[in-house]
Design a protein around this motif. Structure first.
Motif, PDB file in Angstrom:
ATOM      1  N   TRP A 199     146.165  -9.840 110.143  1.00 25.39           N
ATOM      2  CA  TRP A 199     146.821  -9.350 111.357  1.00 25.39           C
ATOM      3  C   TRP A 199     145.752  -8.960 112.364  1.00 25.39           C
ATOM      4  N   ASP A 200     145.647  -9.749 113.425  1.00 27.43           N
ATOM      5  CA  ASP A 200     144.737  -9.432 114.526  1.00 27.43           C
ATOM      6  C   ASP A 200     145.459  -8.470 115.456  1.00 27.43           C
ATOM      7  N   GLY A 201     144.992  -7.232 115.477  1.00 29.68           N
ATOM      8  CA  GLY A 201     145.665  -6.211 116.275  1.00 29.68           C
ATOM      9  C   GLY A 201     145.028  -5.939 117.620  1.00 29.68           C
ATOM     10  N   GLY A 202     143.991  -6.693 117.974  1.00 30.08           N
ATOM     11  CA  GLY A 202     143.343  -6.481 119.266  1.00 30.08           C
ATOM     12  C   GLY A 202     142.000  -5.796 119.128  1.00 30.08           C
ATOM     13  N   ARG A 203     141.106  -6.089 120.028  1.00 36.98           N
ATOM     14  CA  ARG A 203     139.741  -5.558 119.990  1.00 36.98           C
ATOM     15  C   ARG A 203     139.729  -4.046 120.198  1.00 36.98           C
ATOM     16  N   LYS A 204     138.879  -3.377 119.402  1.00 39.81           N
ATOM     17  CA  LYS A 204     138.762  -1.921 119.503  1.00 39.81           C
ATOM     18  C   LYS A 204     137.550  -1.472 120.320  1.00 39.81           C
ATOM     19  N   ASN A 205     136.457  -2.255 120.285  1.00 33.94           N
ATOM     20  CA  ASN A 205     135.211  -1.886 120.976  1.00 33.94           C
ATOM     21  C   ASN A 205     134.691  -0.517 120.536  1.00 33.94           C
ATOM     22  N   ASP A 206     134.789  -0.257 119.240  1.00 35.70           N
ATOM     23  CA  ASP A 206     134.348   1.044 118.733  1.00 35.70           C
ATOM     24  C   ASP A 206     133.246   0.901 117.687  1.00 35.70           C
ATOM     25  N   SER A 207     132.565  -0.233 117.703  1.00 33.46           N
ATOM     26  CA  SER A 207     131.545  -0.456 116.693  1.00 33.46           C
ATOM     27  C   SER A 207     130.230  -0.850 117.355  1.00 33.46           C
ATOM     28  N   LYS A 264     128.134  -2.840 115.905  1.00 30.27           N
ATOM     29  CA  LYS A 264     127.837  -4.214 115.491  1.00 30.27           C
ATOM     30  C   LYS A 264     129.036  -5.125 115.722  1.00 30.27           C
ATOM     31  N   VAL A 265     130.026  -5.068 114.832  1.00 30.99           N
ATOM     32  CA  VAL A 265     131.186  -5.960 114.931  1.00 30.99           C
ATOM     33  C   VAL A 265     132.454  -5.131 115.088  1.00 30.99           C
ATOM     34  N   SER A 266     133.259  -5.474 116.049  1.00 32.84           N
ATOM     35  CA  SER A 266     134.533  -4.784 116.235  1.00 32.84           C
ATOM     36  C   SER A 266     135.551  -5.343 115.249  1.00 32.84           C
ATOM     37  N   ILE A 267     135.949  -4.532 114.292  1.00 36.26           N
ATOM     38  CA  ILE A 267     136.933  -4.962 113.298  1.00 36.26           C
ATOM     39  C   ILE A 267     138.319  -4.852 113.929  1.00 36.26           C
ATOM     40  N   SER A 268     138.848  -5.979 114.354  1.00 33.01           N
ATOM     41  CA  SER A 268     140.121  -5.967 115.068  1.00 33.01           C
ATOM     42  C   SER A 268     141.287  -6.392 114.195  1.00 33.01           C
ATOM     43  N   HIS A 269     141.025  -6.615 112.901  1.00 33.74           N
ATOM     44  CA  HIS A 269     142.087  -7.120 112.038  1.00 33.74           C
ATOM     45  C   HIS A 269     142.301  -6.198 110.840  1.00 33.74           C
ATOM     46  N   GLU A 270     143.425  -6.387 110.212  1.00 35.60           N
ATOM     47  CA  GLU A 270     143.711  -5.788 108.913  1.00 35.60           C
ATOM     48  C   GLU A 270     144.430  -6.833 108.075  1.00 35.60           C
ATOM     49  N   TYR A 271     144.723  -6.491 106.841  1.00 31.69           N
ATOM     50  CA  TYR A 271     145.284  -7.461 105.914  1.00 31.69           C
ATOM     51  C   TYR A 271     146.666  -7.019 105.430  1.00 31.69           C
ATOM     52  N   ILE A 272     147.470  -8.001 105.046  1.00 30.63           N
ATOM     53  CA  ILE A 272     148.720  -7.729 104.336  1.00 30.63           C
ATOM     54  C   ILE A 272     148.720  -8.622 103.103  1.00 30.63           C
ATOM     55  N   LEU A 273     148.543  -8.007 101.960  1.00 30.41           N
ATOM     56  CA  LEU A 273     148.471  -8.721 100.690  1.00 30.41           C
ATOM     57  C   LEU A 273     149.883  -8.912 100.136  1.00 30.41           C
ATOM     58  N   VAL A 274     150.191 -10.109  99.634  1.00 31.20           N
ATOM     59  CA  VAL A 274     151.547 -10.415  99.172  1.00 31.20           C
ATOM     60  C   VAL A 274     151.530 -10.933  97.740  1.00 31.20           C
ATOM     61  N   TYR A 275     152.345 -10.319  96.884  1.00 29.78           N
ATOM     62  CA  TYR A 275     152.536 -10.775  95.504  1.00 29.78           C
ATOM     63  C   TYR A 275     154.030 -10.878  95.214  1.00 29.78           C
ATOM     64  N   GLY A 276     154.384 -11.783  94.318  1.00 26.50           N
ATOM     65  CA  GLY A 276     155.756 -11.880  93.836  1.00 26.50           C
ATOM     66  C   GLY A 276     155.859 -11.272  92.457  1.00 26.50           C
ATOM     67  N   LYS A 304     149.167  -9.517 117.004  1.00 26.82           N
ATOM     68  CA  LYS A 304     150.147  -8.570 117.541  1.00 26.82           C
ATOM     69  C   LYS A 304     149.399  -7.299 117.893  1.00 26.82           C
ATOM     70  N   ASP A 305     149.323  -7.009 119.176  1.00 27.87           N
ATOM     71  CA  ASP A 305     148.582  -5.842 119.657  1.00 27.87           C
ATOM     72  C   ASP A 305     149.117  -4.573 119.005  1.00 27.87           C
ATOM     73  N   ARG A 306     148.238  -3.873 118.306  1.00 24.07           N
ATOM     74  CA  ARG A 306     148.660  -2.675 117.566  1.00 24.07           C
ATOM     75  C   ARG A 306     149.081  -1.538 118.497  1.00 24.07           C
ATOM     76  N   ARG A 307     148.657  -1.584 119.751  1.00 20.32           N
ATOM     77  CA  ARG A 307     148.992  -0.501 120.672  1.00 20.32           C
ATOM     78  C   ARG A 307     150.462  -0.500 121.051  1.00 20.32           C
ATOM     79  N   ALA A 308     151.120  -1.650 120.931  1.00 23.56           N
ATOM     80  CA  ALA A 308     152.524  -1.742 121.314  1.00 23.56           C
ATOM     81  C   ALA A 308     153.400  -0.837 120.452  1.00 23.56           C
ATOM     82  N   ALA A 309     153.047  -0.706 119.168  1.00 19.99           N
ATOM     83  CA  ALA A 309     153.842   0.123 118.260  1.00 19.99           C
ATOM     84  C   ALA A 309     153.782   1.592 118.664  1.00 19.99           C
TER      85      ALA A 309
END
Length: 662
Positions: A224-232, A234-246, A403-408
């Motif tokens: 999930w790319d939530g948008g650039r943070k510009n808080d790093s 070195k690298v701006s970590i703009s994503h998080e993960y959603i792990l799925v198992y059945g 999906k821009d995380r700021r919208a939530a």
């Protein structure tokens, strides 16, 4: 200007300096800030440390065995009903539970084992901040903070970073492991779990889930790319993960449900709107309608979702379609079918593709007759097949999405009128995940509920799909800091925010659609000690202990409190309909349309037994339950043993053989 910290006033830490030097040379030998001396010896060439019998693939950490045992230890708690916090108590099928999620999950085992279709959780990402999830619900937050070395015995804060103790990953794994173990038991055979997580624990979580759910049941990792943070730096970590198992992909795949794991293509409704506009303007002149459709695509911006479907550029009476090549595939086969196909206007044979036709002649004749072949203006053009958009509206979801995380945060602030919660999850994203796997009547669970985003997502899913998915949400009633905006608005815990949010969502939907028949309510519950007192005699006053334990139900607990513990321990859905009638001036409850009756009055005299028993029998006959009926009474309520014996005898003589007392 940085503030002076406690560490700044200390002398040089020689050990820490030595460990830093070792980390540069031998990073493999440093685990969570401490030296693994066996690994270090091996890296220095000491072959004597090798023992292959001890090496097994998998995730291991200190406390794993204890964490596994915690998952296996039954809960002695209960869930107390909170009707004053609930909405539509008598009719709703949704549940909101305040309390430690591990104990709540254990209590839900009997009524909901193998019944949950989708679980979504957003656990602590373990970024260095505290996470507060005790493994014993009796422990208050202060006790838990002491347990995790975050405050001292006098309540003074030691650190806001769990990594400082060298157990960052260990503490997190010990928190997550038992919860996932217990949660797995709740999933249905065709169920799925979605877990949001960040960079700090994605590696550990993947291994942990491989062990709990099985590596073979891994589905995918969404990014999930939530948008650039510009808080790093070195690298701006703009994503998080959603792990799925059945729960069991083998069983799921064998069912072959074609509607699973498909999402409707974005922009198709705009295309249909353009088609209708063209038909209104040009009628059934499909050539002009098609040109109108092509002009519509040319007018779109490159980021418009319909732009990616512009190959659907033709139209006929069956809808929008694209022209698909009908020549045989380039597979080296030389004897592809070659036969005449007449142009519908000129009546002359069309050009045969160099590789022959894709279809055999009978299939071609059938498709032409059904108007599913696209011909050019004359016979010189090779005809194509028609692939209709209406038959291809759905696609597999992409593993990467934006999906821009700021919208939530903005949406929640608008709903609540103030900013009351940091970093809520996006309701649209969660509703999309739910729609991939959930079907009408399923149950969805979130046991790290936070501000209640998942509950709102389920309601949105139900509204958009005209469905009746149920939700269960669990949230620790973590106290809010005094003086915050949420505190000043009257909220005292995160759970307070969650239930008020769900309440406001329901109110807004009712206001927008007063005639809605959607379930917009919820039954609220609070985790607590059992209503049943444990026998704990005072050796110096045995007689007093016996007298105090005559009624082994705790003082101050209501009939409803006892009733819902009875449902939990009997494995009955907490949203099961409950009807109450007064029989002999005593409230009697019928649960599940006569499957269970309960009279929890504090007094049943000998003279009242006949009329009370007859009233229950009459009600039982009226309901005619299909399964055996159980009847429960409060043991201490009976005037004497004769009254109790007579009650059981009357009911048993009339066919109700399961009569018990609490």
């Amino acid at each position: 200007m940085e503030k002076v910290t406690l560490e700044d006033g200390q002398s040089a830490d020689i050990v820490a300096g030595n460990i830093e030097k070792l980390m540069e040379l031998f990073p493999d030998a440093i685990k969570e800030g401490a030296v693994d001396f066996e690994v270090l010896r091996q890296l220095l060439g000491d072959a004597s440390v090798l023992n292959e019998d001890d090496e097994k693939y998998g995730l291991s950490w200190h406390g794993k065995k204890a964490a596994r045992q915690i998952a296996l230890t039954p809960s002695t708690g209960t869930l107390l009903p909170r009707e004053d916090q609930s909405v539509d108590w008598d009719t709703t099928q949704n549940l909101a539970i305040a309390g430690d999620n591990l104990e709540a999950l254990k209590l839900l085992q009997k009524p909901y084992a193998n019944k949950i279709k989708v679980i979504y959780i957003d656990p602590p990402y373990n970024t260095g901040k505290e996470f507060i999830y005790p493994d014993k619900f009796r422990d208050n937050l202060q006790t838990y903070l002491r347990y995790t070395s975050q405050i001292d015995g006098e309540g003074m804060k030691l650190s806001s970073n769990t990594e400082a103790g060298g157990r960052k990953h260990t503490n997190w794994l010990n928190m997550m492991y038992p919860r996932l173990r217990v949660a797995r038991n709740l999933l249905s055979s065709d169920g799925y779990i979605f877990i949001s997580i960040g960079e700090d624990e994605i590696g550990n979580l993947r291994k942990l889930c491989d062990e709990v759910f099985g590596e073979e049941n891994f589905v995918a990792t969404f990014i999930w790319d939530g948008g650039r943070k510009n808080d790093s730096k070195k690298v701006s970590i703009s994503h998080e993960y959603i792990l799925v198992y059945g729960r069991s992909l083998g069983a799921i795949d064998s069912e072959g449900d074609p509607t699973l794991w498909r999402e409707r293509k974005a922009g198709v409704d705009d295309i249909y709107a353009a088609l209708e506009a063209g038909k209104k303007k040009f009628g059934d002149d499909w050539s002009k309608v098609s040109k109108h459709l092509q002009e519509f695509y040319r007018g779109l911006s490159h980021d418009h979702p319909a732009k990616s479907h512009e190959h659907y550029r033709f139209a006929d009476e069956n809808g929008v379609y694209f022209a698909s090549d009908l020549s045989g595939p380039d597979d080296g086969r030389k004897n592809r079918p070659r036969y005449e196909v007449l142009h519908p206007v000129t009546g002359k044979p069309v050009t045969i593709p160099s590789r022959g036709w894709r279809w055999e002649e009978p299939r071609m004749r059938s498709e032409v007759a059904a108007n599913r072949v696209h011909f050019g203006p004359d016979e010189s053009s090779i005809p194509n097949g028609k692939v209709y958009l209406r038959e291809n509206e759905w696609q597999a979801p992409s593993s990467v999405f934006y999906k821009d995380r700021r919208a939530a945060s903005g949406a929640l602030k608008k709903l609540m009128s103030e900013k009351v919660f940091d970093f809520p999850k996006d309701v649209n994203v969660l509703a999309k995940l739910v729609s991939l796997v959930a079907r009408d009547g399923d149950i969805a669970l979130d046991f790290f509920s936070g501000s209640g985003s998942f509950a709102e997502a389920v309601l949105r899913h139900n509204e958009e799909k005209n469905a009746s998915l149920r939700y269960i949400v669990v949230q620790l009633p973590e106290p809010l800091e005094e003086g915050t905006r949420a505190w000043n608005l009257g909220y005292r815990t995160i759970f307070d925010i969650a239930v008020d949010r769900i309440r406001k969502v329901g109110e807004s939907k009712r206001e927008a659609n007063p005639d809605t028949d959607q379930d917009l309510g919820f039954r609220a519950f609070e985790l607590a000690d059992s209503n049943l007192q444990v026998w704990s005699p005072d050796r110096l006053d045995i007689e007093g202990s016996l007298l105090a334990s005559q009624d082994h139900l705790k003082e101050g607990r209501s009939q409803n409190d006892i009733l819902f513990e009875l449902l939990l321990k009997r494995g009955i859905d907490l949203a099961t309909p409950i009807e109450t009638r007064a029989i002999s001036e005593k409230p009697v409850h019928s649960i599940g349309f006569g499957v269970l009756f309960a009279c929890l009055s504090g007094s049943v005299k000998r003279s009242e037994v006949d009329s009370l028993a007859q009233g229950i029998l009459d009600w039982h006959k009226e309901l005619e339950p299909e399964t055996d009926t159980h009847v429960f009474f409060r043991d201490s309520a009976f005037e004497d043993d004769i009254a109790k014996t007579n009650m059981a005898a009357i009911l048993e003589q009339n066919g109700i053989t399961h009569v018990r007392s609490l």
